[in-house]
Design a protein around this motif. Structure first.
Motif, PDB file in Angstrom:
ATOM      1  N   ASN A 194      -4.087   4.436   3.529  1.00 46.95           N
ATOM      2  CA  ASN A 194      -2.368   4.235   3.584  1.00 46.95           C
ATOM      3  C   ASN A 194      -1.674   5.461   3.600  1.00 46.95           C
ATOM      4  OD1 ASN A 194      -3.047   5.449   1.037  1.00 46.95           O
ATOM      5  ND2 ASN A 194      -2.131   3.751  -0.339  1.00 46.95           N
TER       6      ASN A 194
ATOM      7  N   SER B 115       1.826   1.782  -3.583  1.00 51.88           N
ATOM      8  CA  SER B 115       0.628   2.329  -4.346  1.00 51.88           C
ATOM      9  C   SER B 115       0.485   3.673  -3.928  1.00 51.88           C
ATOM     10  CB  SER B 115      -0.559   1.762  -4.065  1.00 51.88           C
ATOM     11  OG  SER B 115      -0.424   0.218  -4.073  1.00 51.88           O
ATOM     12  N   ALA B 116       0.594   4.074  -2.726  1.00 53.29           N
ATOM     13  CA  ALA B 116       0.472   5.574  -2.307  1.00 53.29           C
ATOM     14  C   ALA B 116       1.486   6.484  -2.967  1.00 53.29           C
ATOM     15  CB  ALA B 116       0.562   5.631  -0.645  1.00 53.29           C
ATOM     16  N   ALA B 117       2.679   6.122  -2.955  1.00 53.91           N
ATOM     17  CA  ALA B 117       3.718   6.920  -3.505  1.00 53.91           C
ATOM     18  C   ALA B 117       3.676   6.921  -5.241  1.00 53.91           C
ATOM     19  CB  ALA B 117       5.166   6.369  -3.231  1.00 53.91           C
ATOM     20  N   LEU B 118       3.134   5.726  -5.585  1.00 49.75           N
ATOM     21  CA  LEU B 118       3.115   5.670  -7.083  1.00 49.75           C
ATOM     22  C   LEU B 118       1.917   6.579  -7.399  1.00 49.75           C
ATOM     23  CD1 LEU B 118       4.004   2.175  -7.941  1.00 49.75           C
ATOM     24  CD2 LEU B 118       5.525   4.235  -8.591  1.00 49.75           C
ATOM     25  N   GLY B 119       0.939   6.396  -6.771  1.00 52.38           N
ATOM     26  CA  GLY B 119      -0.451   7.077  -7.053  1.00 52.38           C
ATOM     27  C   GLY B 119      -0.358   8.625  -6.958  1.00 52.38           C
TER      28      GLY B 119
ATOM     29  N   HIS C  32      10.529   6.355   0.415  1.00 47.78           N
ATOM     30  CA  HIS C  32       9.462   5.773   1.232  1.00 47.78           C
ATOM     31  C   HIS C  32       9.988   4.338   1.595  1.00 47.78           C
ATOM     32  CE1 HIS C  32       6.598   8.842   0.647  1.00 47.78           C
ATOM     33  NE2 HIS C  32       6.974   8.843  -0.522  1.00 47.78           N
TER      34      HIS C  32
ATOM     35  N   PHE D 170       1.444   7.945   4.426  1.00 47.45           N
ATOM     36  CA  PHE D 170       2.934   7.584   4.883  1.00 47.45           C
ATOM     37  C   PHE D 170       3.131   7.496   6.545  1.00 47.45           C
ATOM     38  CE2 PHE D 170       3.235   9.709   0.571  1.00 47.45           C
ATOM     39  CZ  PHE D 170       3.443   8.442  -0.150  1.00 47.45           C
TER      40      PHE D 170
ATOM     41  N   SER E 231       0.854  -1.009   0.069  1.00 48.11           N
ATOM     42  CA  SER E 231      -0.020   0.181  -0.113  1.00 48.11           C
ATOM     43  C   SER E 231       0.870   1.291   0.047  1.00 48.11           C
ATOM     44  CB  SER E 231      -0.932  -0.029   1.218  1.00 48.11           C
ATOM     45  OG  SER E 231      -0.242   0.018   2.212  1.00 48.11           O
ATOM     46  N   ILE E 232       2.073   1.167   0.562  1.00 49.39           N
ATOM     47  CA  ILE E 232       2.802   2.354   0.434  1.00 49.39           C
ATOM     48  C   ILE E 232       3.428   2.574  -0.668  1.00 49.39           C
ATOM     49  CG2 ILE E 232       5.201   3.282   1.575  1.00 49.39           C
ATOM     50  CD1 ILE E 232       2.949   3.215   3.638  1.00 49.39           C
TER      51      ILE E 232
ATOM     52  N   PHE F 220      -6.942   4.953  -2.026  1.00 45.91           N
ATOM     53  CA  PHE F 220      -7.119   3.460  -2.191  1.00 45.91           C
ATOM     54  C   PHE F 220      -8.161   3.054  -1.145  1.00 45.91           C
ATOM     55  CE2 PHE F 220      -3.045   4.789  -3.841  1.00 45.91           C
ATOM     56  CZ  PHE F 220      -2.844   3.996  -4.709  1.00 45.91           C
TER      57      PHE F 220
ATOM     58  N   MET G  64      -2.065   2.511 -13.098  1.00 43.83           N
ATOM     59  CA  MET G  64      -1.739   2.169 -11.904  1.00 43.83           C
ATOM     60  C   MET G  64      -1.306   0.549 -12.259  1.00 43.83           C
ATOM     61  SD  MET G  64      -0.413   3.739  -9.526  1.00 43.83           S
ATOM     62  CE  MET G  64      -0.647   2.757  -7.854  1.00 43.83           C
TER      63      MET G  64
END
Lengths: 438, 274
Positions: free
Chosen positions: B117, A324-328, A340, B119, A321-322, B113, B75
Motif C-alpha cells: 500500500n 492503515s499505511a499512514a497510521l502504521g 493523505h 502512498f 489501506s492508505i 501490510f 492498530m
C-alpha cells in the motif's frame, strides 16, 4: 491426460439439453435494447427541440441595430440661454434626444417644419440617446457646437423590424412600426447608416423599461457575488463537516440521524430554503432585502448538503489501506487526513463543489422570496446592495410582453446555459484528469 | 485441557531460551483478549516476541493471528468496536498505558501490510514521509541519507535509485512491498510487524522479500503472520500456532514443524485442516 479430459468434455457437451427458451431470451434482450435506444432518442429529441427553440429565438439578442448619425451638438438646443458656465444642471437636463432627432431629420431629408412627417419619426431612435449624448458632452464640453458621428441605438421596435422579426404583411394599424418608418429604415440600410453590431450592452446594461438598453449586467454581478459567497462558505463548512463525520465521529445513532437529515436536506425544495432565508436572514437578523449577500447565504444552505454528500463519497472512496499505511507509520489522525486522505479526495470534492455551484447558479425560486426579483438599474458595488441574478433576470423578462424582451430572455438563457455547461465541463475534465483507480 | 500443558511447556521453553544470554524478550503479551463488539476474537493469549528473531504466527483463517499482530502496535484502536484486554509490553513498558503516545509507539513498532500500500506519491516521498513527520532528519541531506539507507536495507536501492521521483504505485507488486518495508524501516523502528506480506506476490517476489526478512533480523525484531507453512519454516526462528482465538502452542520453528506437541498443530502443518 489431456485426451481424456477433452473426451469427457465432448461427451458432456453432447448431452441433450432442456429447452429453456433461448429464442425468447434473445428476443427479450433485443426488445430491452430497443427500449433503451428509444428512451435515449426521446431524451435527445426533447433536448434538441429545446436548444433549437432557445437558440433560434435568442441568438439575435447578441446583435443590436444602431444608426450612425452625424450629430451636431447644437448650442441652441443644448444650452439656449448660454448659462452652462454658471449652472452645471444645464448640461444634465438638456434635450439631447432633440439633437439626435435633428440629425436624423437631416439625414432623411425631411422638411424640419413638416410637423406631420416629423411626428412619424417618433419611436425610431431609442430614448437612450439622452444618456449616451449626455455622457459625451459631460466628458468633453468643448464638443458643443461641433459635429461628430455617433452610433445611436435604434428603438426596440425598429430593431425587431430590422432583424426581420416583425411581419410586414400585417395591416399597418396593427403593427408597431409604420410603413413610413420601414421605408426610412430601408433607405438608411441601403446607405449603410443603419446596421447591426455586436450587442455589448446586453452584458453591461442593468434593468430598463426599454428593451434596447436592458441587459444582464446587474444580474451577472449579483450572480458572481453569490457564487463567491457560496464558494467561500459552503466549501469549507461542507468539507469540514464531511471530514468530521467520515473520519473522526464514532458511528452512533446520533451520526446516523445527522446523515439521514443531510440526505433529506438535499431533497428539500429550494423554495423552502427561500422561506427560511426570508424568515431568518431578513426578518430575524435584519439583513438587507434584495441583497446578493442574503442570496448567497440561502444558496449556501442549499448547496451544503450536495457538497457534504459529494465530499463524504470522495473520502470514502480513498481505500482503507492508505489510512492503515499512514497510521502504521505513526501519523496522527490529523496528519493522515490532511496529508493523505484529503489530497486524494480533492478531485472528487472539487467536482461535487462545481456541480453544487452550477445548481446554485441556476436556482431561482429562493431568490424570488428574498426580494432579488427587483428592478435594479445600477451596478451593486457591494454584496449588500440590491441586485438580481441571471435566472431571476430571465424570469423577469419572461413576464414582459414585448418581442424584444422575449429575444433578450432567450439570449440570457443562452448565457446562463453557457456558464452551466462550462462549469460542468470543468467538473468532468477534473474528474477525468485526476480520477485515480485502485 | 491443554492450556495447562501448553503453559508449562512454554515456561520450559522460555527458561531454556532465556538461559541463552542473547535472547531478550522484546515484546510480551500477557493474557491478551480482544473483543470486536460482542464477538470475542482472542482468548487470553500469552506470547513472547524475542529480540532479533523472526516470530511467525500461523493458523487457519479467522484464528486471531492478525488480530494479535494488530494489538502489538495498537492498530486495533482504529476499529471503533474493538476492545483489548490483558497486557502487552514493549521493553517491559505497558503499551496500553494511557501515558504511552500511540504515535511514538507506532514509530517504534512498524507495520507492513498484506497488500502493498504505497502512498500515491513518489518513491522518495513514500520513504521520506515517516522520518519527516517524526522529525528524524535535520535537513534535506539528512533525509536523502535516510531514504537511501532505507531503500538499501529493503534491497530496493539498485532498482529504484534512478526513479526516485516516479510514483511508488508504478512499481511491480514485489517492489511495492519492498518499498513498504523501506518506508517502515525509515522511521527506525525496533519491531516490524508483517501481516501476510507475501500473500499478494508471485513466487519470485516472495523469495526476494523472504530473503530480505532474514537479513532484517539482524537489526530488527520481526513478527510475521503467514498462511504459508513453508514460509514460516523458511524465515522464522520461532512459530506460534493459533486456533479459534487461542494460542495452541509456541516454540522453536524446527521443533514445531518436526515434532509439535499439540495434535492440532500437527494436523494443520500436515494439511489436514485449515
Amino acid at each position: 491426460m489431456t485426451d481424456i479430459s477433452l473426451d469427457t468434455l465432448t461427451t458432456s457437451a453432447a448431452r441433450p439439453r432442456r429447452d429453456i427458451g433461448i429464442k425468447k431470451r434473445y428476443a427479450a434482450e433485443r426488445r430491452f435494447r430497443l427500449y433503451g435506444v428509444l428512451a435515449i432518442a426521446v431524451g435527445l429529441a426533447f433536448l434538441g427541440v429545446m436548444l433549437t427553440s432557445i437558440i433560434s429565438k435568442g441568438y439575435t439578442a447578441f446583435w443590436q441595430t444602431t444608426v450612425t448619425l452625424p450629430i451636431n451638438f447644437d448650442e441652441k438646443i443644448i444650452d439656449p440661454s448660454n448659462k452652462r458656465a454658471t449652472d452645471p444642471n444645464v448640461l444634465i437636463t438638456a434635450n439631447y434626444p432633440k439633437i439626435a432627432e435633428a440629425a436624423l431629420i437631416e439625414k432623411l431629408g425631411i422638411d424640419p417644419n413638416d410637423k406631420a412627417e416629423v411626428r412619424k419619426l417618433k419611436g425610431f431612435l431609442s430614448d437612450s440617446s439622452r444618456v449616451q449624448l449626455r455622457a459625451i458632452v459631460a466628458a468633453d464640453p468643448s464638443v458643443i457646437g461641433t459635429t461628430r458621428n455617433v452610433d445611436i441605438l435604434a428603438a426596440a421596435n425598429l430593431d425587431s423590424a430590422f432583424k426581420g422579426q416583425i411581419d410586414l404583411e400585417v395591416p399597418e394599424s396593427r403593427r408597431k412600426v409604420s410603413d413610413q418608418q420601414v421605408e426610412w429604415m430601408n433607405k438608411l440600410k441601403a446607405e449603410g447608416v443603419m446596421a447591426e453590431h455586436f450587442n455589448t450592452g446586453l452584458f453591461s446594461y442593468g434593468a430598463s423599461s426599454r428593451p434596447e438598453t436592458s441587459g444582464v449586467g446587474v444580474a451577472l454581478i449579483g450572480s458572481f457575488y453569490m457564487m463567491v459567497i457560496v464558494l467561500l462558505l459552503a466549501l469549507p463548512i461542507g468539507v469540514a463537516a464531511s471530514i468530521y463525520l467520515e473520519e473522526f465521529a464514532k458511528k452512533s445513532r446520533f451520526t446516523d440521524l445527522i446523515e439521514v437529515n443531510i440526505n433529506n436536506l438535499a431533497a428539500v425544495p429550494s423554495i423552502v430554503f427561500g422561506l427560511l432565508g426570508l424568515a431568518v436572514f431578513i426578518n430575524f437578523l435584519g439583513l438587507p432585502r434584495s441583497a446578493s449577500f442574503v442570496g448567497g447565504l440561502v444558496l449556501t444552505l442549499m448547496t451544503l448538503p450536495t457538497i457534504i454528500i459529494a465530499t463524504r463519497a470522495a473520502l470514502a472512496a480513498v481505500p482503507p489501506s492508505i489510512r492503515s499505511a499512514a497510521l502504521g507509520l505513526g501519523a496522527s489522525k490529523m496528519q493522515m487526513v490532511f496529508q493523505h486522505i484529503l489530497p486524494l479526495a480533492a478531485p472528487g470534492i472539487l467536482t461535487g463543489t462545481i456541480i453544487g455551484l452550477a445548481r446554485a447558479l441556476g436556482e431561482t425560486a429562493p431568490l424570488l422570496l428574498i426580494g432579488m426579483v427587483a428592478f435594479v438599474a445600477d451596478y451593486p458595488t457591494t454584496p449588500f446592495d440590491p441586485a438580481t441574478a441571471l435566472p431571476v433576470q430571465i424570469y423577469m423578462w419572461a413576464n414582459e410582453a414585448e418581442r424584444a424582451f422575449v429575444e433578450r430572455m432567450s439570449g440570457a438563457i443562452i448565457i446562463l446555459l453557457i456558464f452551466l455547461m462550462a462549469m460542468n465541463i470543468v467538473a468532468i475534465v477534473l474528474r477525468r484528469r485526476f480520477e485515480r483507480r485502485w | 485441557m491443554n492450556i495447562m500443558t501448553e503453559k508449562s511447556l512454554d515456561d520450559a521453553v522460555n527458561a531454556e531460551m532465556n538461559a541463552r544470554s542473547n535472547e531478550i524478550i522484546k515484546m510480551r503479551g500477557d493474557k491478551v483478549t480482544v473483543h470486536y463488539g460482542d464477538k470475542q476474537a482472542l482468548f487470553g493469549v500469552d506470547l513472547d516476541v524475542r529480540q532479533n528473531q523472526v516470530t511467525a504466527l500461523i493458523g487457519p483463517s479467522g484464528c486471531g493471528k492478525s488480530t494479535f499482530l494488530r494489538c502489538l502496535n495498537r492498530m486495533n484502536d482504529t476499529i471503533d468496536s474493538a476492545s483489548v484486554g490483558g497486557k502487552i509490553t514493549l521493553d517491559n513498558e505497558d503499551i496500553y498505558d494511557p501515558k504511552i503516545d500511540v504515535v511514538e509507539l507506532r514509530a517504534r513498532v512498524g507495520m507492513v501490510f498484506q497488500k502493498p500500500n504505497p502512498f500515491p506519491k513518489s518513491i522518495y516521498e513514500n520513504v521520506a514521509y515517516g522520518p519527516r513527520i517524526h522529525g528524524l532528519a535535520k535537513n534535506k541531506a539528512d533525509l536523502d541519507v535516510i531514504v537511501e539507507k532505507s531503500l538499501q536495507k529493503a534491497a530496493l536501492w539498485n532498482e529504484a535509485k534512478d526513479r526516485l521521483n516516479e510514483p511508488g504505485t508504478g512499481l511491480s507488486g514485489g517492489q511495492q512491498q519492498r518499498l513498504c518495508i523501506a518506508r517502515a524501516i525509515a522511521v527506525a523502528p525496533e519491531v516490524i510487524l508483517m501481516d501476510e506480506p507475501c500473500s499478494a506476490l508471485d513466487p519470485i517476489a516472495t523469495a526476494k522479500v523472504e530473503e530480505l526478512i532474514d537479513e532484517l533480523r539482524e537489526n530488527y525484531t520481526i513478527v510475521i503472520v503467514t498462511h504459508s507453512m513453508q514460509q514460516a519454516a523458511r524465515v522464522s526462528q520461532r512459530t506460534a500456532m493459533f486456533h479459534l482465538g487461542y494460542l495452541v502452542e509456541e516454540g522453536p520453528t524446527d521443533k514445531m514443524f518436526t515434532n509439535p506437541d499439540d495434535k492440532r498443530t500437527q494436523d494443520y502443518i500436515t494439511g489436514r485442516f485449515g
